[in-house]
Design a protein around this motif. Structure first.
Motif, PDB file in Angstrom:
ATOM      1  N   ARG A 140      40.318  39.909  28.535  1.00 57.29           N
ATOM      2  CA  ARG A 140      41.618  40.221  27.915  1.00 57.29           C
ATOM      3  C   ARG A 140      41.883  41.726  27.909  1.00 57.29           C
ATOM      4  O   ARG A 140      43.020  42.177  28.098  1.00 57.29           O
ATOM      5  CB  ARG A 140      41.665  39.654  26.478  1.00 57.29           C
ATOM      6  N   LEU A 141      40.840  42.523  27.698  1.00 52.82           N
ATOM      7  CA  LEU A 141      41.004  43.982  27.757  1.00 52.82           C
ATOM      8  C   LEU A 141      41.490  44.388  29.147  1.00 52.82           C
ATOM      9  O   LEU A 141      42.386  45.225  29.294  1.00 52.82           O
ATOM     10  CB  LEU A 141      39.664  44.683  27.481  1.00 52.82           C
ATOM     11  N   THR A 142      40.905  43.770  30.146  1.00 49.57           N
ATOM     12  CA  THR A 142      41.280  44.092  31.517  1.00 49.57           C
ATOM     13  C   THR A 142      42.760  43.789  31.753  1.00 49.57           C
ATOM     14  O   THR A 142      43.472  44.573  32.396  1.00 49.57           O
ATOM     15  CB  THR A 142      40.410  43.272  32.511  1.00 49.57           C
ATOM     16  N   GLU A 143      43.215  42.651  31.206  1.00 51.29           N
ATOM     17  CA  GLU A 143      44.629  42.291  31.379  1.00 51.29           C
ATOM     18  C   GLU A 143      45.530  43.358  30.755  1.00 51.29           C
ATOM     19  O   GLU A 143      46.484  43.830  31.381  1.00 51.29           O
ATOM     20  CB  GLU A 143      44.921  40.939  30.706  1.00 51.29           C
TER      21      GLU A 143
ATOM     22  N   TRP B 198      47.630  51.252  25.008  1.00 50.68           N
ATOM     23  CA  TRP B 198      46.492  50.330  25.017  1.00 50.68           C
ATOM     24  C   TRP B 198      46.038  49.941  23.608  1.00 50.68           C
ATOM     25  O   TRP B 198      45.978  48.767  23.266  1.00 50.68           O
ATOM     26  CB  TRP B 198      45.308  50.949  25.754  1.00 50.68           C
ATOM     27  N   ARG B 199      45.690  50.940  22.801  1.00 48.87           N
ATOM     28  CA  ARG B 199      45.060  50.649  21.517  1.00 48.87           C
ATOM     29  C   ARG B 199      45.979  49.883  20.574  1.00 48.87           C
ATOM     30  O   ARG B 199      45.533  49.104  19.733  1.00 48.87           O
ATOM     31  CB  ARG B 199      44.545  51.937  20.870  1.00 48.87           C
ATOM     32  N   GLN B 200      47.275  50.118  20.742  1.00 53.19           N
ATOM     33  CA  GLN B 200      48.237  49.370  19.922  1.00 53.19           C
ATOM     34  C   GLN B 200      48.280  47.910  20.386  1.00 53.19           C
ATOM     35  O   GLN B 200      48.280  46.976  19.580  1.00 53.19           O
ATOM     36  CB  GLN B 200      49.602  50.020  20.108  1.00 53.19           C
ATOM     37  N   VAL B 201      48.249  47.715  21.705  1.00 60.66           N
ATOM     38  CA  VAL B 201      48.394  46.357  22.252  1.00 60.66           C
ATOM     39  C   VAL B 201      47.138  45.502  22.018  1.00 60.66           C
ATOM     40  O   VAL B 201      47.232  44.292  21.819  1.00 60.66           O
ATOM     41  CB  VAL B 201      48.745  46.413  23.761  1.00 60.66           C
ATOM     42  N   PHE B 202      45.948  46.148  22.002  1.00 59.71           N
ATOM     43  CA  PHE B 202      44.721  45.352  21.815  1.00 59.71           C
ATOM     44  C   PHE B 202      44.820  44.451  20.600  1.00 59.71           C
ATOM     45  O   PHE B 202      44.483  43.276  20.645  1.00 59.71           O
ATOM     46  CB  PHE B 202      43.487  46.253  21.627  1.00 59.71           C
TER      47      PHE B 202
ATOM     48  N   SER C  56      45.811  40.107  20.042  1.00 59.25           N
ATOM     49  CA  SER C  56      44.716  39.402  19.338  1.00 59.25           C
ATOM     50  C   SER C  56      43.498  39.174  20.240  1.00 59.25           C
ATOM     51  O   SER C  56      43.014  38.061  20.398  1.00 59.25           O
ATOM     52  CB  SER C  56      45.207  38.105  18.690  1.00 59.25           C
ATOM     53  N   ILE C  57      43.034  40.275  20.798  1.00 61.41           N
ATOM     54  CA  ILE C  57      41.786  40.209  21.578  1.00 61.41           C
ATOM     55  C   ILE C  57      40.627  40.140  20.569  1.00 61.41           C
ATOM     56  O   ILE C  57      40.536  40.983  19.681  1.00 61.41           O
ATOM     57  CB  ILE C  57      41.632  41.459  22.469  1.00 61.41           C
ATOM     58  N   PRO C  58      39.758  39.135  20.683  1.00 63.12           N
ATOM     59  CA  PRO C  58      38.729  38.973  19.657  1.00 63.12           C
ATOM     60  C   PRO C  58      37.563  39.952  19.803  1.00 63.12           C
ATOM     61  O   PRO C  58      37.361  40.541  20.867  1.00 63.12           O
ATOM     62  CB  PRO C  58      38.230  37.538  19.900  1.00 63.12           C
TER      63      PRO C  58
ATOM     64  N   VAL D  61      39.739  39.923  15.038  1.00 62.08           N
ATOM     65  CA  VAL D  61      39.085  38.698  14.573  1.00 62.08           C
ATOM     66  C   VAL D  61      37.817  38.419  15.386  1.00 62.08           C
ATOM     67  O   VAL D  61      37.761  38.737  16.575  1.00 62.08           O
ATOM     68  CB  VAL D  61      40.089  37.511  14.695  1.00 62.08           C
ATOM     69  N   ARG D  62      36.779  37.884  14.719  1.00 64.23           N
ATOM     70  CA  ARG D  62      35.571  37.504  15.465  1.00 64.23           C
ATOM     71  C   ARG D  62      35.725  36.059  15.933  1.00 64.23           C
ATOM     72  O   ARG D  62      36.165  35.204  15.173  1.00 64.23           O
ATOM     73  CB  ARG D  62      34.323  37.611  14.575  1.00 64.23           C
ATOM     74  N   ARG D  63      35.366  35.816  17.193  1.00 63.76           N
ATOM     75  CA  ARG D  63      35.526  34.454  17.721  1.00 63.76           C
ATOM     76  C   ARG D  63      34.486  34.200  18.821  1.00 63.76           C
ATOM     77  O   ARG D  63      34.262  35.062  19.672  1.00 63.76           O
ATOM     78  CB  ARG D  63      36.940  34.309  18.294  1.00 63.76           C
TER      79      ARG D  63
END
Ligand code: B12
Ligand code: SF4
Length: 465
Positions: free
Chosen positions: A71-74, A84-88, A92-94, A108-110
């Motif tokens: 998801r970070l790569t996307e 970037w940091r706002q969008v992470f 909702s990248i876990p 969130v942890r998942r």
């Protein structure tokens, strides 16, 4: 460096120094060409606060990395760097922890859905095989018990005690690919290979056996797995095969060696570790595995800071009577007080923690209850270290892709003889301490010589091979 969008770095134990070097090089890249710095793995998972403090530019992945990294790569591919940091967080990248302005953001942890996870890429497989290293495979994650006081595994998997399995078709496909590349002795990374589904373990065993009969997996492929004593001893009932039936099935599929965490032979120490099995049940599990002709690797945490001298003597008696004196496993370890384990809280309450977390080793130093046990431990460790490097080499040579089973057996036997010397030394130290003598003044040189002769004989035989 400088042409990629993301620089992902794993942080195993003892990697802090290399990490500092890599980040220094990363900081030397002009800001507009710097890739996003992402840390995952052990130190990122168990000491994220300390890591982020030292490397505030980094994005940490806590626990499982598959979903987070994809998801970070996307996001990095779709958005300009300033966003970037706002969008992470919005995406909702876990499992992330990172700094945005002067705020620390935790997402969130998942856990991932392991059933749908694709197999790992293995770019270094050929190199690993050439060097006779250890090839790893994976059939499940987590532990169906998950409550041992010293174990860090629950925290890695979002503080959930639970067990998840990989699809049998993927495991079999991976073993086929590994076999084709020349691997013969994969070690499974699973904490609890059978978990709470013995029927599935049996189905997996049969699937591997079938692939072997069809020639898609080499008939020489052997398996190494971790099991709980409860799985080994489980009784069967309608629809649920017994531990014995599963073991026999796995053995037919190539099971060679089983790791079991016995941890202690002293009743109260077992209770302190919150192990589910009693000493007696552990012994039964060992006997069952040995009766089947399986090799047994053993986890044993000889020392803990609450140990009494009597418990040290009891552990030695246990190891002797269980026929483990010549066993190749290192049975003289001390407990590691690992970040994220229930033991940390317990020791905090008992005022046994002696200092801050060692971020590189992910352990807290502790105070010993009984200074005599501490002295036994220290005297033994000092002696052990004298030839520690060569013993470690012999241990490494007996694991992984050893050219033949005969050679592995010979190395394990020799290692077992070295372990027996170690236990003889520990026994002498405990004995003299029980008699109120100063263990530091013991003459351990005959043991040192015996160990040295064994290691010399190994090096000589390997050179003339
Ligand atoms: C194989 C293994 C070993 C091997 C190899 C270790 C190595 N350095 O590679 C050997 C046998 C040598 C070993 C030794 C030890 N080990 Co060990 N080992 C394992 C084991 C069984 C498997 C590791 C593995 O491959 N897992 C499978 C992969 C998929 O998971 P992973 O590596 O964690 O990677 C995932 C995430 O961490 C993350 N991730 C990892 N890297 C990156 C990088 C990026 C950029 C991102 C985004 C994400 C990411 O994503 C991955 C996929 O989800 C684990 C238990 C386990 N099941 O994880 C214990 C484990 C790591 N070992 C442990 C310990 C304690 C040790 C020893 C100290 C034991 C001892 N007393 O001697 C020694 C230390 C040796 C050393 N200095 O490293 C502990 C560590 C706990 C802790 N917090 O400290 C674990 C968790 C076991 C446990 N139940 O407690 N170990
Ligand atoms: S030590 Fe083993 S049995 Fe105990 S919780 Fe950890 S993985 Fe499970």
């Amino acid at each position: 460096m400088g042409c990629s969008d993301i620089l992902g770095i794993s942080t195993p134990l003892g990697s802090l120094h290399r990490l500092q070097g890599l980040v220094t090089r990363w900081r030397a890249i002009p800001p507009d060409r710097r890739p996003l710095l992402v840390f995952g793995g052990l130190i990122a998972t168990f000491a994220p606060d300390a890591l982020l403090k030292e490397f505030p530019e980094a994005v940490l992945v806590i626990g499982e990395g598959e979903e987070a990294l994809v998801r970070l790569t996307e996001v990095v591919g779709l958005h300009p760097e300033v966003l970037w940091r706002q969008v992470f967080a919005e995406a909702s990248i876990p499992n992330l922890m990172y700094q945005a302005g002067d705020q620390v953001i935790r997402t969130v942890r998942r856990n991932i859905n392991l059933r749908d996870a694709p197999p790992p890429d293995r770019p270094f497989l050929n190199e690993l095989l050439l060097r006779g290293g250890i090839v790893r495979a994976e059939a499940s994650r987590g532990c169906s018990y998950g409550r041992c006081s010293f174990c860090a595994i629950q925290h890695k998997y979002c503080d959930e005690a639970g067990w998840r399995d990989v699809k049998i078709s993927r495991i079999v496909q991976e073993l086929g690919d590994l076999s084709l590349a020349g691997a013969r002795h994969p070690y499974f990374t699973d904490e609890d290979f059978i978990g709470n589904d013995p029927l599935r373990a049996l189905a997996l065993a049969r699937a591997i056996e079938r692939e072997k009969s069809l020639g898609r997996i080499s008939s020489e492929l052997t398996l190494y797995v971790d099991m709980r004593a409860a799985s080994v001893l489980a009784r069967g009932n309608a629809g649920r095969p017994s531990g014995l039936a599963v073991l026999k099935g796995l053995q037919a599929a190539g099971l060679r060696e089983v790791f079991v965490g016995i941890e202690s032979g002293a009743v109260e120490q077992v209770q302190r570790y919150k192990k589910p099995a009693t000493t007696q049940r552990n012994l039964q599990a060992l006997h069952r595995l040995r009766d089947l002709g399986l090799e047994v690797d053993i986890g044993f945490i000889f020392f803990d800071p609450e140990m009494t001298l009597d418990e040290a003597a009891t552990n030695l008696d246990f190891l002797r009577h269980a026929g483990l004196w010549n066993h190749y496993a290192r049975l003289t370890k001390e407990v590691r007080l690992e970040a994220g384990t229930p033991l940390v809280e317990l020791y905090r309450q008992k005022d046994l923690i002696a200092g801050p977390l060692d971020v590189d080793e992910l352990t807290f130093p502790y105070r010993w209850r009984d200074t005599r046990v501490e002295a036994v431990h220290n005297t033994f460790r000092a002696w052990e270290r004298l030839d520690g490097g060569r013993v470690y080499e012999l241990q490494a040579a007996s694991r992984g892709e050893v050219p033949s089973e005969n050679l592995r057996r010979r190395r394990c036997e020799l290692l077992g003889q070295v372990r027996a010397v170690e236990l003889d030394v520990l026994h002498s130290i405990v004995d003299s301490t029980q008699q109120n003598k100063d263990s530091a003044s013991l003459d351990l040189s005959p043991f040192t010589q015996r160990r040295s002769d064994l290691l010399d004989s190994w090096q000589y035989s390997e050179r003339s091979r």
